[in-house]
Scaffold this active site. Structure first.
Site, PDB file in Angstrom:
ATOM      1  N   GLU A 143       0.824  -1.220   0.000  1.00 48.77           N
ATOM      2  CA  GLU A 143       0.000   0.000   0.000  1.00 48.77           C
ATOM      3  C   GLU A 143       0.855   1.266   0.000  1.00 48.77           C
ATOM      4  O   GLU A 143       0.432   2.307  -0.497  1.00 48.77           O
ATOM      5  CB  GLU A 143      -0.953   0.015   1.197  1.00 48.77           C
ATOM      6  CG  GLU A 143      -2.090  -0.998   1.094  1.00 48.77           C
ATOM      7  CD  GLU A 143      -1.715  -2.377   1.616  1.00 48.77           C
ATOM      8  OE1 GLU A 143      -0.521  -2.590   1.960  1.00 48.77           O
ATOM      9  OE2 GLU A 143      -2.590  -3.249   1.681  1.00 48.77           O
TER      10      GLU A 143
ATOM     11  N   PHE B  44     -11.679  -7.210  13.983  1.00 43.58           N
ATOM     12  CA  PHE B  44     -10.601  -7.704  13.145  1.00 43.58           C
ATOM     13  C   PHE B  44     -10.227  -6.654  12.095  1.00 43.58           C
ATOM     14  O   PHE B  44     -11.079  -6.115  11.417  1.00 43.58           O
ATOM     15  CB  PHE B  44     -11.017  -9.011  12.453  1.00 43.58           C
ATOM     16  CG  PHE B  44      -9.952  -9.532  11.525  1.00 43.58           C
ATOM     17  CD1 PHE B  44      -8.704  -9.908  12.015  1.00 43.58           C
ATOM     18  CD2 PHE B  44     -10.191  -9.621  10.159  1.00 43.58           C
ATOM     19  CE1 PHE B  44      -7.717 -10.366  11.156  1.00 43.58           C
ATOM     20  CE2 PHE B  44      -9.197 -10.081   9.295  1.00 43.58           C
ATOM     21  CZ  PHE B  44      -7.964 -10.459   9.802  1.00 43.58           C
ATOM     22  N   GLN B  45      -8.945  -6.373  12.010  1.00 43.03           N
ATOM     23  CA  GLN B  45      -8.403  -5.382  11.068  1.00 43.03           C
ATOM     24  C   GLN B  45      -9.017  -3.996  11.242  1.00 43.03           C
ATOM     25  O   GLN B  45      -9.224  -3.282  10.276  1.00 43.03           O
ATOM     26  CB  GLN B  45      -8.528  -5.870   9.631  1.00 43.03           C
ATOM     27  CG  GLN B  45      -7.621  -7.071   9.384  1.00 43.03           C
ATOM     28  CD  GLN B  45      -7.422  -7.382   7.911  1.00 43.03           C
ATOM     29  OE1 GLN B  45      -8.311  -7.159   7.096  1.00 43.03           O
ATOM     30  NE2 GLN B  45      -6.253  -7.899   7.581  1.00 43.03           N
TER      31      GLN B  45
ATOM     32  N   LYS C 169     -17.589  -0.901   5.935  1.00 46.39           N
ATOM     33  CA  LYS C 169     -18.099  -1.919   5.025  1.00 46.39           C
ATOM     34  C   LYS C 169     -19.597  -1.766   4.764  1.00 46.39           C
ATOM     35  O   LYS C 169     -20.044  -1.827   3.622  1.00 46.39           O
ATOM     36  CB  LYS C 169     -17.816  -3.293   5.627  1.00 46.39           C
ATOM     37  CG  LYS C 169     -18.173  -4.427   4.690  1.00 46.39           C
ATOM     38  CD  LYS C 169     -17.752  -5.754   5.250  1.00 46.39           C
ATOM     39  CE  LYS C 169     -18.139  -6.847   4.268  1.00 46.39           C
ATOM     40  NZ  LYS C 169     -17.936  -8.178   4.812  1.00 46.39           N
TER      41      LYS C 169
ATOM     42  N   MET D 275      24.328   8.721   2.127  1.00 47.21           N
ATOM     43  CA  MET D 275      24.184  10.035   2.750  1.00 47.21           C
ATOM     44  C   MET D 275      24.478   9.944   4.250  1.00 47.21           C
ATOM     45  O   MET D 275      25.073  10.851   4.829  1.00 47.21           O
ATOM     46  CB  MET D 275      22.772  10.567   2.499  1.00 47.21           C
ATOM     47  CG  MET D 275      22.579  11.992   2.927  1.00 47.21           C
ATOM     48  SD  MET D 275      23.745  13.118   2.120  1.00 47.21           S
ATOM     49  CE  MET D 275      22.763  13.724   0.756  1.00 47.21           C
TER      50      MET D 275
HETATM   51  C1  LIG Z   1      12.436   5.780   5.133  1.00 42.35           C
HETATM   52  C2  LIG Z   1      13.720   6.422   5.481  1.00 42.35           C
HETATM   53  N1  LIG Z   1      14.529   5.865   6.407  1.00 42.35           N
HETATM   54  C3  LIG Z   1      15.700   6.456   6.707  1.00 42.35           C
HETATM   55  C4  LIG Z   1      16.082   7.616   6.114  1.00 42.35           C
HETATM   56  C5  LIG Z   1      17.405   8.291   6.494  1.00 42.35           C
HETATM   57  N2  LIG Z   1      18.287   8.317   5.312  1.00 42.35           N
HETATM   58  C6  LIG Z   1      18.436   9.403   4.539  1.00 42.35           C
HETATM   59  S1  LIG Z   1      19.424   9.155   3.230  1.00 42.35           S
HETATM   60  C7  LIG Z   1      19.717   7.568   3.693  1.00 42.35           C
HETATM   61  C8  LIG Z   1      20.613   6.687   2.879  1.00 42.35           C
HETATM   62  C9  LIG Z   1      20.050   6.338   1.557  1.00 42.35           C
HETATM   63  O1  LIG Z   1      20.842   5.319   1.014  1.00 42.35           O
HETATM   64  P1  LIG Z   1      20.784   4.971  -0.514  1.00 42.35           P
HETATM   65  O2  LIG Z   1      19.375   4.803  -0.945  1.00 42.35           O
HETATM   66  O3  LIG Z   1      21.712   3.851  -0.805  1.00 42.35           O
HETATM   67  O4  LIG Z   1      21.280   6.320  -1.182  1.00 42.35           O
HETATM   68  P2  LIG Z   1      22.764   6.950  -1.214  1.00 42.35           P
HETATM   69  O5  LIG Z   1      22.780   8.021  -0.189  1.00 42.35           O
HETATM   70  O6  LIG Z   1      23.730   5.858  -0.921  1.00 42.35           O
HETATM   71  O7  LIG Z   1      22.883   7.489  -2.594  1.00 42.35           O
HETATM   72  C10 LIG Z   1      19.034   7.253   4.878  1.00 42.35           C
HETATM   73  C11 LIG Z   1      19.087   5.969   5.586  1.00 42.35           C
HETATM   74  C12 LIG Z   1      15.195   8.166   5.164  1.00 42.35           C
HETATM   75  N3  LIG Z   1      15.456   9.316   4.530  1.00 42.35           N
HETATM   76  N4  LIG Z   1      14.037   7.540   4.851  1.00 42.35           N
END
Ligand SMILES: Cc1ncc(C[n+]2csc(CCOP(=O)(O)OP(=O)(O)O)c2C)c(N)n1
Ligand SMILES: [Mg+2]
Lengths: 585, 182
Positions: free
Chosen positions: A50, A112-113, A162, A477
């Site tokens: 979803e 439920f749900q 529902k 990042m």
């Molecule tokens: C749902 C979610 N969880 C955690 C984060 C924190 N966060 C920001 S950037 C990042 C790393 C992203 O890694 P990747 O997709 O490999 O991209 P890269 O920076 O390596 O290009 C994280 C964990 C986020 N933005 N969103």
């Protein structure tokens, strides 16, 4: 004419011009899905999660300007939409999410749900409804679409028990909607517009700071007219990219934490900031106390709460960007005689000098693929003519920096919430809206795994998105911040070389390609674009590349760093052994 | 916890629908605005209710609060009463422990404040008092040494004052509203 709630639902959606619904069925929405099965006007796209459905609806909405629609079941189906709702709420994306609910008699009984999705989603929707009586359903749907798409757009949720979808009511199509307590301001205050015009004519060093509001209010041509007539440089937020042509000589690119040096310097040194549909987010302003110390600020936004939230504003104008800019341009043209090219020359020259001083740049490497190089090549080969969707992380920033977007609604990214996993489903939504356009998703190896299941959706519905994974084997990042601010302790940011994205793509029935060396990049991109169906390309890039320039957290936007102050080290496990999975191939 | 800035009383006219109160309360908690008191009640028009909120903040925060309230779809009208003359009232029910030697003192205090004793047992009085917040605080402070057993307060409600105009020929029936109790 008596119709069931399910039939009213479908009729009302048709009247709203809905062509596609994203979602997953379940117990309490079987009736709604059954009614959808028995008609041909609205296509149903079954996603695999979803969250995927909700982001797909966002992608569809951002690409078209029309509201995206989602239908999911109660309980877990409903709670799985929350991230998408929050994302749409932050980025002002018009979507309408229908959730099933247990029958009215059971609500509150921990049936439920059952989940109180109206309560759960209240802070992350523009508005939400629980429909308790089938007689209210048509009116509620009409209102929901109106609220989602008017003023500052946003997500609206409708919870349908529902029994409400099973009960019958007289159906009268509803054409008009009036909500006495909801009247978004569209036209700007004429006196403030006049003041803004005077400030623009007086300014020696003006800059336009354009945000997502320019795109969502379709104000691009008015913005271009303003910038060109008075030779005003334009910087954009992440969501504003494409609101003004990225290749235009007056474009200074993105501003903020990973914006261009010259955009940030122009903002910092300007005497007038014309903020349009942007909200002075902390990623943009840096340290607020030192933000643009000499600048007067004009702030135009449809949402009055965005104005004076973070920053003092001298001339606030509440209204729709397109309407207000049209009025402003009229006032300016009546008053603004003069050789603006000449008047503006010193300022534009200064901006050009900043650009020369610190252009966007990176160190090439003959052996290791640089991520920026991949984006540059994708840009070159596609001629800048793709719908570009990103996930969240370093790859997102490199895309914003190196893929110049010339048209609005052609760059889709999760800005305010920064939702990893947004990219693939949003790309599917955009591809459904524009089946003949090239849709590219630039993904991170971390982000893609948050909604990778939607590859199945892409394959089943023959949606030929090209998923380009910038695979650095890290939550890049996060790793960058750990390198810069936590002495290189890579706590929980090492992904390793799993999974094998090529095999994974093939398992889903998509094509999988890989590039490991710089000289393979171009050929692999071209090959991917030749393939008719969905493709996943695994670009094995330099694991420790960082995004620059950068405003370190808490810094002012003119205090950028351009290179590693501390050298990156490869990840070591806690035991001190080098993790072999991280080594570049 | 007392926040920085002046106290403001905001009247919020809202659609009389379920969930509205939680939207308003959620706005304050979600955005870190402070609520010192909140009262809800019906109005002459059945379709709307009046929420009276007492909050605190500097000018910028108050601007944000009123804008955000206005942005809520179910909010019909927002008035910051602190921008004009207004009347504010609160009612309290105070149950006081009274040893026999204190009973006369409790009655005397109630009398000074023009409060009423609404319930009486061998060792308690329940006193009802209506007035502005200072008055309520004052009587509570005086009764405290006797021993307050229980206290219930309504929270503050407020209404704007009409301008005091001399009755003129065309406006003869209009009465000036005066704050008689001070
Ligand atoms: C749902 C979610 N969880 C955690 C984060 C924190 N966060 C920001 S950037 C990042 C790393 C992203 O890694 P990747 O997709 O490999 O991209 P890269 O920076 O390596 O290009 C994280 C964990 C986020 N933005 N969103
Ligand atoms: Mg990564």
């Amino acid at each position: 004419m008596k119709l069931t709630g399910s039939e009213i639902f479908v009729e009302a959606l048709k009247r709203e011009g809905v062509e596609v619904i994203f979602g997953i069925p379940g117990g309490v929405v079987l009736g709604l899905y059954d009614t959808l099965y028995r008609q041909d006007d609205i296509e149903v796209i079954l996603t695999r999660h979803e969250q995927g459905a909700t982001h797909a609806a966002e992608g569809y909405a951002r690409a078209t300007g029309k509201p995206g629609v989602v239908l999911v079941t109660s309980g877990p189906g409903a709670t799985n939409t929350v991230t998408g709702l929050a994302n749409a709420n932050m980025d002002s994306v018009p979507i309408v999410v229908f959730t099933g609910q247990v029958s009215t008699g059971l609500i509150g009984n921990d049936a439920f749900q059952e989940a109180d999705i109206v309560g759960i989603s209240r802070p992350c929707t523009k508005y939400n409804y629980l429909v308790k009586d089938v007689n209210d359903l048509a009116q509620t749907i009409k209102e929901a679409f109106y609220i989602a798409t008017s003023g500052r757009p946003g997500p609206v949720l409708i919870d349908i028990p529902k029994d409400v979808s099973q009960n019958k009511a007289d159906y009268k199509p509803i054409d008009k909607v009036y909500i006495r307590s909801y009247n978004p301001t569209i036209q700007g205050n004429q006196w403030q517009i006049k003041r803004a015009a005077e400030a623009i004519l007086r300014s020696k060093k003006p800059i336009i700071y354009a945000g997502g509001g320019v795109v969502s209010s379709n104000a691009s041509s008015e913005l271009k007219a303003l910038a060109e007539a008075f030779h005003i440089p334009v910087c954009m937020t992440l969501l504003g990219l494409g609101g003004f042509p990225g290749t235009h000589p007056l474009s200074v690119g993105m501003l903020g934490m990973h914006g261009t040096y010259w955009a940030n310097m122009a903002i910092h040194n300007s005497d007038l900031i014309i903020a349009i549909g942007s909200r002075f987010d902390d990623r943009v302003t840096g340290r607020v106390a030192d933000f643009a110390p000499q600048a007067k600020i004009i702030h135009l936004d449809v949402d009055p709460t965005s104005i004076r939230k973070n920053i003092h504003v001298d001339i606030p104008i509440v209204g729709d960007a397109g309407h207000v800019l049209a009025d402003l341009n009229k006032v300016l043209h009546a008053k603004g005689e003069g050789d603006w090219g000449k008047i503006r020359e010193p300022w534009l020259k200064q901006v050009e000098e900043w650009k020369k001083k610190h252009p966007l740049t990176y160190r090439h490497d003959a052996k290791i693929i640089k991520p920026q190089y991949v984006i540059e090549k994708i840009y070159e080969i596609t001629g800048g003519d793709a719908i570009v969707v990103t996930d969240v992380g370093q790859h997102q920033m490199w895309t914003a920096q190196y893929y110049k977007i010339d048209k609005p609604r052609r760059f889709l990214s999760s800005g305010g919430l920064g939702t990893m996993g947004y990219g693939l489903p949003a790309a599917l939504g955009a591809q459904i809206a524009y089946p003949d356009d090239l849709v590219i998703e630039i993904a991170g190896d971390g982000s893609i795994q948050m909604n990778i299941q939607e590859l199945a959706t892409a394959v089943i519905y023959k949606l030929p998105v090209k998923v380009f994974i910038i695979n650095n084997r890290y939550l890049g990042m996060v790793r960058q911040w750990q390198q810069l601010f936590y002495e290189g302790r890579y706590s929980a940011s090492v992904l390793g070389q799993k999974p094998d994205f090529v095999k994974l793509a093939e398992a889903y029935g998509a094509a999988g390609l890989r590039a490991k060396e710089p000289n393979e990049v171009e050929g692999t991109i071209k090959e991917a674009l030749k393939i008719k169906g969905p493709v996943v390309v695994d670009f094995v890039v330099n694991p420790t590349e960082n995004v620059y320039p950068m405003v370190p957290a808490g810094g002012a936007i003119n205090e950028m760093i351009f290179d590693d102050p501390v050298k990156a080290k490869e990840a070591t496990s806690k035991k001190g052994k080098t993790e072999d999975s991280i080594q570049t191939a | 916890m007392k926040e920085e800035g002046n106290e403001h009383i905001i009247s919020v006219l809202v659609e009389n629908k379920s969930g509205v109160l939680s939207r308003v309360a959620g706005l304050f908690s979600g955005r870190g605005f402070n609520i010192e008191s909140l009262c809800v009640g019906p109005t002459l028009d059945e379709s709307v209710s009046m929420i009276t909120i007492v909050t605190r903040g500097d000018e910028r925060i108050l601007e944000q609060i009123t804008k955000h309230l206005n942005k809520l779809i179910d909010v019909v009208k927002v008035t910051d009463l602190s921008e004009r003359e207004y009347l504010v009232r609160e009612t309290a029910l105070i149950k006081v422990n009274t040893r026999s030697e204190d009973r006369a003192e409790a009655l005397r205090i109630a009398d000074i404040f023009r409060a009423r004793v609404v319930d009486s047992t061998f060792n308690t009085y329940t006193i009802e008092i209506t007035g502005d917040p200072e008055k309520i605080e004052a009587i509570i402070n005086l009764l405290r040494p006797l021993g307050i057993k229980e206290l219930a307060r309504t929270g503050r409600i407020a209404i704007a004052r009409e301008e005091l105009k001399a009755p003129s020929a065309g406006n003869g029936s209009r009465k000036a509203v005066m704050d008689m109790e001070g």
